[in-house]
Design a protein around this motif. Structure first.
Motif, mmCIF file in Angstrom:
data_model
loop_
_atom_site.group_PDB
_atom_site.id
_atom_site.type_symbol
_atom_site.label_atom_id
_atom_site.label_comp_id
_atom_site.label_asym_id
_atom_site.label_seq_id
_atom_site.Cartn_x
_atom_site.Cartn_y
_atom_site.Cartn_z
ATOM 1 N N PRO A 81 -46.007 -14.680 -18.894
ATOM 2 C CA PRO A 81 -47.104 -13.734 -19.031
ATOM 3 C C PRO A 81 -47.508 -12.999 -17.755
ATOM 4 C CG PRO A 81 -47.983 -15.945 -18.826
ATOM 5 C CD PRO A 81 -46.482 -16.086 -18.849
ATOM 6 N N PHE A 82 -46.701 -13.074 -16.693
ATOM 7 C CA PHE A 82 -47.154 -12.542 -15.402
ATOM 8 C C PHE A 82 -46.442 -11.258 -14.981
ATOM 9 C CE2 PHE A 82 -47.358 -17.288 -14.965
ATOM 10 C CZ PHE A 82 -48.713 -17.370 -15.258
ATOM 11 N N GLU A 83 -47.181 -10.453 -14.218
ATOM 12 C CA GLU A 83 -46.628 -9.348 -13.445
ATOM 13 C C GLU A 83 -46.890 -9.667 -11.977
ATOM 14 O OE1 GLU A 83 -44.945 -6.674 -14.452
ATOM 15 O OE2 GLU A 83 -45.196 -7.007 -16.618
ATOM 16 N N THR A 84 -45.950 -9.303 -11.105
ATOM 17 C CA THR A 84 -46.077 -9.591 -9.683
ATOM 18 C C THR A 84 -46.429 -8.321 -8.914
ATOM 19 O OG1 THR A 84 -44.413 -11.334 -9.851
ATOM 20 C CG2 THR A 84 -44.953 -10.549 -7.646
ATOM 21 N N TYR A 85 -47.541 -8.376 -8.205
ATOM 22 C CA TYR A 85 -47.951 -7.310 -7.295
ATOM 23 C C TYR A 85 -47.844 -7.833 -5.866
ATOM 24 C CZ TYR A 85 -49.862 -4.923 -11.387
ATOM 25 O OH TYR A 85 -50.004 -4.300 -12.599
ATOM 26 N N ILE A 86 -47.548 -6.943 -4.922
ATOM 27 C CA ILE A 86 -47.400 -7.358 -3.529
ATOM 28 C C ILE A 86 -48.133 -6.375 -2.626
ATOM 29 C CG2 ILE A 86 -45.777 -8.137 -1.753
ATOM 30 C CD1 ILE A 86 -44.336 -7.154 -5.061
ATOM 31 N N PHE A 87 -49.064 -6.896 -1.858
ATOM 32 C CA PHE A 87 -49.672 -6.116 -0.789
ATOM 33 C C PHE A 87 -48.796 -6.287 0.446
ATOM 34 C CE2 PHE A 87 -53.318 -6.818 -3.563
ATOM 35 C CZ PHE A 87 -53.931 -5.561 -3.550
ATOM 36 N N ILE A 88 -48.201 -5.190 0.894
ATOM 37 C CA ILE A 88 -47.298 -5.221 2.038
ATOM 38 C C ILE A 88 -48.063 -4.826 3.295
ATOM 39 C CG2 ILE A 88 -45.250 -4.181 3.088
ATOM 40 C CD1 ILE A 88 -44.615 -6.027 0.741
ATOM 41 N N PHE A 89 -48.018 -5.719 4.297
ATOM 42 C CA PHE A 89 -48.668 -5.456 5.583
ATOM 43 C C PHE A 89 -47.668 -5.391 6.730
ATOM 44 C CE2 PHE A 89 -52.313 -7.992 3.549
ATOM 45 C CZ PHE A 89 -52.863 -6.856 2.979
ATOM 46 N N GLY A 111 -48.858 -0.960 1.940
ATOM 47 C CA GLY A 111 -49.430 -0.533 0.672
ATOM 48 C C GLY A 111 -49.292 -1.582 -0.412
ATOM 49 N N LEU A 112 -49.596 -1.161 -1.629
ATOM 50 C CA LEU A 112 -49.518 -2.027 -2.802
ATOM 51 C C LEU A 112 -48.295 -1.652 -3.634
ATOM 52 C CD1 LEU A 112 -50.684 -4.095 -4.863
ATOM 53 C CD2 LEU A 112 -52.025 -2.208 -5.826
ATOM 54 N N TYR A 113 -47.506 -2.670 -3.973
ATOM 55 C CA TYR A 113 -46.295 -2.491 -4.754
ATOM 56 C C TYR A 113 -46.326 -3.415 -5.975
ATOM 57 C CZ TYR A 113 -44.399 -0.281 -0.508
ATOM 58 O OH TYR A 113 -44.184 0.537 0.586
ATOM 59 N N ARG A 114 -45.456 -3.105 -6.923
ATOM 60 C CA ARG A 114 -45.276 -3.986 -8.075
ATOM 61 C C ARG A 114 -43.796 -4.281 -8.233
ATOM 62 N NH1 ARG A 114 -45.912 -1.876 -14.142
ATOM 63 N NH2 ARG A 114 -44.514 -3.409 -15.076
ATOM 64 N N SER A 150 -37.282 -6.506 -14.399
ATOM 65 C CA SER A 150 -36.150 -6.142 -15.251
ATOM 66 C C SER A 150 -35.061 -5.411 -14.479
ATOM 67 C CB SER A 150 -36.628 -5.266 -16.414
ATOM 68 O OG SER A 150 -37.182 -4.057 -15.931
ATOM 69 N N GLN A 151 -35.436 -4.750 -13.371
ATOM 70 C CA GLN A 151 -34.477 -3.995 -12.572
ATOM 71 C C GLN A 151 -34.306 -4.562 -11.167
ATOM 72 O OE1 GLN A 151 -35.364 0.254 -12.654
ATOM 73 N NE2 GLN A 151 -36.136 0.144 -14.736
ATOM 74 N N HIS A 152 -35.074 -5.580 -10.838
ATOM 75 C CA HIS A 152 -35.135 -6.123 -9.476
ATOM 76 C C HIS A 152 -35.356 -4.992 -8.465
ATOM 77 C CE1 HIS A 152 -34.799 -9.211 -6.458
ATOM 78 N NE2 HIS A 152 -33.853 -8.543 -5.828
ATOM 79 N N LYS A 153 -36.475 -4.292 -8.680
ATOM 80 C CA LYS A 153 -36.846 -3.179 -7.813
ATOM 81 C C LYS A 153 -38.334 -3.232 -7.514
ATOM 82 C CE LYS A 153 -33.215 -0.072 -9.554
ATOM 83 N NZ LYS A 153 -32.916 1.225 -10.222
ATOM 84 N N LEU A 154 -38.750 -2.422 -6.539
ATOM 85 C CA LEU A 154 -40.157 -2.333 -6.159
ATOM 86 C C LEU A 154 -40.721 -0.979 -6.559
ATOM 87 C CD1 LEU A 154 -40.652 -3.806 -2.560
ATOM 88 C CD2 LEU A 154 -41.575 -4.686 -4.699
ATOM 89 N N LEU A 155 -41.877 -0.993 -7.174
ATOM 90 C CA LEU A 155 -42.585 0.224 -7.547
ATOM 91 C C LEU A 155 -43.760 0.407 -6.598
ATOM 92 C CD1 LEU A 155 -43.084 2.494 -9.785
ATOM 93 C CD2 LEU A 155 -44.648 0.844 -10.813
ATOM 94 N N VAL A 157 -48.867 -10.289 0.660
ATOM 95 C CA VAL A 157 -49.640 -11.132 -0.239
ATOM 96 C C VAL A 157 -49.134 -10.912 -1.665
ATOM 97 C CG1 VAL A 157 -51.918 -11.681 -1.170
ATOM 98 C CG2 VAL A 157 -51.682 -11.085 1.244
ATOM 99 N N PHE A 158 -48.667 -11.972 -2.284
ATOM 100 C CA PHE A 158 -48.213 -11.925 -3.667
ATOM 101 C C PHE A 158 -49.423 -12.142 -4.577
ATOM 102 C CE2 PHE A 158 -44.371 -12.388 -1.494
ATOM 103 C CZ PHE A 158 -43.267 -12.346 -2.334
ATOM 104 N N VAL A 159 -49.593 -11.270 -5.553
ATOM 105 C CA VAL A 159 -50.666 -11.430 -6.534
ATOM 106 C C VAL A 159 -50.036 -11.409 -7.916
ATOM 107 C CG1 VAL A 159 -52.877 -10.596 -7.401
ATOM 108 C CG2 VAL A 159 -52.236 -10.158 -5.015
ATOM 109 N N TRP A 160 -50.334 -12.439 -8.710
ATOM 110 C CA TRP A 160 -49.811 -12.488 -10.071
ATOM 111 C C TRP A 160 -50.922 -12.130 -11.049
ATOM 112 C CZ3 TRP A 160 -48.771 -16.593 -6.632
ATOM 113 C CH2 TRP A 160 -47.469 -16.561 -6.103
ATOM 114 N N SER A 161 -50.674 -11.110 -11.830
ATOM 115 C CA SER A 161 -51.612 -10.768 -12.900
ATOM 116 C C SER A 161 -51.112 -11.402 -14.188
ATOM 117 C CB SER A 161 -51.730 -9.255 -13.058
ATOM 118 O OG SER A 161 -50.547 -8.726 -13.631
ATOM 119 N N CYS A 162 -52.042 -11.608 -15.101
ATOM 120 C CA CYS A 162 -51.722 -12.262 -16.369
ATOM 121 C C CYS A 162 -51.904 -11.287 -17.518
ATOM 122 C CB CYS A 162 -52.635 -13.469 -16.556
ATOM 123 S SG CYS A 162 -52.414 -14.305 -18.131
ATOM 124 N N VAL A 163 -50.862 -11.127 -18.310
ATOM 125 C CA VAL A 163 -50.943 -10.388 -19.570
ATOM 126 C C VAL A 163 -50.932 -11.462 -20.657
ATOM 127 C CG1 VAL A 163 -49.915 -8.577 -20.989
ATOM 128 C CG2 VAL A 163 -49.661 -8.497 -18.497
#
Length: 268
Positions: free
Chosen positions: A135-143, A151-154, A158-163, A190-196
């Motif tokens: 149920p998770f999506e991974t967001y990353i704050f890159i410093f 900035g903030l990435y996701r 499915s593609q092993h890529k960064l948005l 910083v890895f942040v996991w959101s929950c769907v």
């Protein structure tokens, strides 16, 4: 199921009705942790009602900046023995000014939410999940990652890529959302996991919430161990301001919301 935990004290000087109400809240919280899986066959779930299976990944705009990551099979990290990794594992809050490489970031993303295969809309990943619901999506704050703008990435698993979602230095805002835990702003990422949550509740209804919490632990433990294998430190964070963190991620706080996060950086 949001991270809105607060300290609850049974006050002996309160009226009996108020004390009973507090005990009821504590009892409900405890019941969430107890196994109710004997009732799973009695549940009338959306899956049993024939409603379509939710997507394993939140949609995204292909016109946004999408960055390639090194393919997992080409990543040559982590030659340390598994026993040594486990024995070294600890929460580390002090980081050097040395940057992560983008390949190290690729390695950490793959080992925490990487998709090994997709079958009939179900993902099989590098971490376990109840019913393979993930149920998770991974967001990353890159410093501080080489060749990546702050900035903030996701992570698009499915593609092993960064948005790229937002450019800019989020250190101060993220530190505030994490209730002043200053080591967050000193990390490389910083890895942040959101929950769907509907991905899991579609199949398991109210039984999902304990499973989702367990799943979050699986993901973060993989991050801890992966970090140790490349001489990085990691520290999990469960204390944060829900509304502020959801706002930083641009999620609605209802259908999707932050559930866990962890700071990562090179060890001094």
């Amino acid at each position: 199921m949001k991270s809105r935990f607060k300290k609850i004290i049974i006050h002996s000087d309160l009226p009996l009705a108020d004390r009973n109400a507090e005990r009821e809240v504590l009892g409900m919280s405890k019941d969430l942790l107890k196994s109710q899986w004997g009732k799973v066959n009695d549940l009338l779930t959306d899956q049993k009602l024939g409603k379509p299976q939710p997507s394993f990944e939140e949609p995204f705009d292909n016109n946004m900046v999408i960055l390639e990551l090194e393919k997992p099979e080409n990543l040559k990290f982590g030659n340390i023995s598994f026993r040594e990794v486990v024995e070294k594992r600890s929460s580390k809050r002090k980081y050097s000014k040395d940057p992560l490489s983008i390949d190290e970031l690729s390695y950490l993303l793959w080992l925490t939410q990487g998709i090994r295969k997709i079958t009939n809309g179900i993902t099989f990943r590098t971490v376990p999940s109840a019913g393979a619901r993930h149920p998770f999506e991974t967001y990353i704050f890159i410093f501080n990652v080489l060749n990546l703008n702050v900035g903030l990435y996701r992570y698009i698993a499915s593609q092993h890529k960064l948005l790229l979602i937002d450019e800019g230095d989020f250190r101060e805002l993220l530190n505030d959302a994490c209730l002043g835990q200053n080591f967050v702003a000193q990390s490389a990422a910083v890895f942040v996991w959101s929950c769907v949550s509907y991905r899991t509740t579609w199949r398991y209804a109210d039984l999902s919430y304990k499973a989702i919490l367990l799943d979050a632990g699986h993901v973060c433990q993989n991050l801890y161990l992966a970090c140790e294998s490349i001489n990085c430190g990691c520290c999990a964070i469960a204390a944060y301001d829900q509304e502020k963190l959801d706002k930083l991620l641009h999620v609605d706080g209802e259908k999707q919301f932050a559930i866990y996060l962890a700071a990562v950086g090179k060890i001094p």
